[in-house]
Design an enzyme around this catalytic site. Structure first.
Site: not given
Length: 372
Positions: A104-106
């Protein structure tokens, strides 16, 4: 990796190239962008086949299983939070030769506050490292947003060091997918890793063969068949319709022609707010957002795009069906890796194994690889 047995040769027949099959595992699989790309890649007798996948979201797992495995309940797609996942459940599905983890890139995104390792999602890359150490695949593909390069590459250097210490040579590159035939300006950091004992050198595929490809939004959204799923329309309020009437193709809510009573009163002026596509250019980045004017908007019609149109911009074929509510599907499409762009990378990987030459370029991020 398995090598298929060959049938006896007929008189005068030459020995065929052995078929090599790489068994493929995925963490943070999403709805199947990488899975579809891997499945579609096939070069000179080399192929990649699904072995297992993991994601935490139920609809996402159903979508992956239905499209990649042919059964939305397929047991090889394991729904569980990576932070509590027992890797023996993955091992029970079989050994792997290749691993993908699009963590995940958040916390690495350029949009909003960057928290890197201190955030909820930043440390999740370590579960990919854990899988590399446990399964020791021949190769891996890791994917994240371009914002991970920020702060002088401090975060990346830590991640790259962990990948190398797990036993891999790495080839990191910042890919601009619109340069590889995808009708969307989607920019991602992708690392290919080859296990140190494998005598294969990966070369980053050049975008040169794709120069001149039509990646316009107009072409991407043309002629969607009536049978294609995920075409539900989003209802637009009268205010939104009126506001869009003042926004030209490629413009957004901050355009000078938007009258005072329709202007957005926020301190932060994100470029994606009520932004309309330009028909003759690639789309801007498709995300999982939807509220507050963050849908992608048509250049001519006063409406947000349907999920099928968003999937077209992500280069998914029309027969790839996303399962779940309209909102769930929107999020799935936004989190996916464009399969058309990813297949270019998988094709290059298989060509590298086959010893086949192809147009290539130097990795753009080698300066961030820590010295031994």
């Amino acid at each position: 990796m398995t090598i298929a047995s060959q049938k006896p040769l007929a008189v005068g027949e030459t020995t065929p190239t052995p078929t090599k099959t790489f068994r493929f595992g995925e963490l943070f699989s999403g709805p199947g962008g990488l899975g579809l790309a891997a499945k579609s890649a096939s070069r000179n007798g080399f192929e990649i086949v699904h072995q297992w996948a993991n994601d935490y979201d139920a609809d996402t797992c159903r979508t992956y299983a239905a499209n990649i495995c042919g059964d939305e309940s397929d047991a090889s797609v394991i729904r569980q939070d990576i932070q509590t996942l027992d890797y023996d459940l993955l091992a029970a599905q079989g050994d792997i030769d290749g691993l993908a983890f699009g963590f995940p890139c958040n916390d690495f995104s350029l949009v909003g506050e960057r928290k890197a390792f201190s955030g909820k999602f930043g440390p999740l890359y370590s579960y990919g490292i854990k899988a590399l150490k446990k399964f020791q695949p021949e190769w891996f593909l890791a994917e994240n947003v371009g914002g991970i390069r920020a702060d002088g590459g401090k975060v990346l250097k830590v991640i790259f060091k962990d990948m190398i210490e797990a036993g891999y040579r790495i080839y990191p590159h910042y890919y601009k997918f619109e340069q590889y035939g995808v009708p969307q300006a989607r920019h991602r950091m992708i690392v290919i890793g080859i296990r140190e004992d494998i005598d294969v050198e990966f070369r980053v595929p050049s975008p040169a063969p794709h120069v001149g490809a039509d990646v316009s939004a107009r072409t991407a959204l043309a002629n969607i068949p009536a049978w294609a799923k995920n075409q539900e329309q989003t209802k637009q309020s009268k205010v939104v319709v009126e506001r869009l009437g003042y926004i030209p193709p490629g413009g957004n809510a901050w355009h000078a022609d938007v009258p005072d009573h329709l202007q957005i009163r926020t301190k932060t002026k994100l470029s994606s707010i009520y932004r309309r596509l330009h028909p003759d250019k690639p789309s801007y980045t498709v995300t999982g957002s939807g509220g507050g004017g963050t849908h992608i908007y048509h250049w001519d019609e006063a409406r947000a795009l349907t999920n099928r149109e968003r999937a077209r911009l992500q280069s998914f074929p029309d027969d790839f069906v996303f399962l779940g509510s309209k909102e769930s599907v929107r999020k799935q499409i936004g989190m996916a890796v464009p399969p058309r762009g990813a297949q270019v990378i998988f094709d290059a990987l298989l060509n590298s194994y086959a010893g086949i030459d192809y147009p290539s370029m130097e990795p753009s991020m080698v300066n961030m690889i820590p010295e031994a």
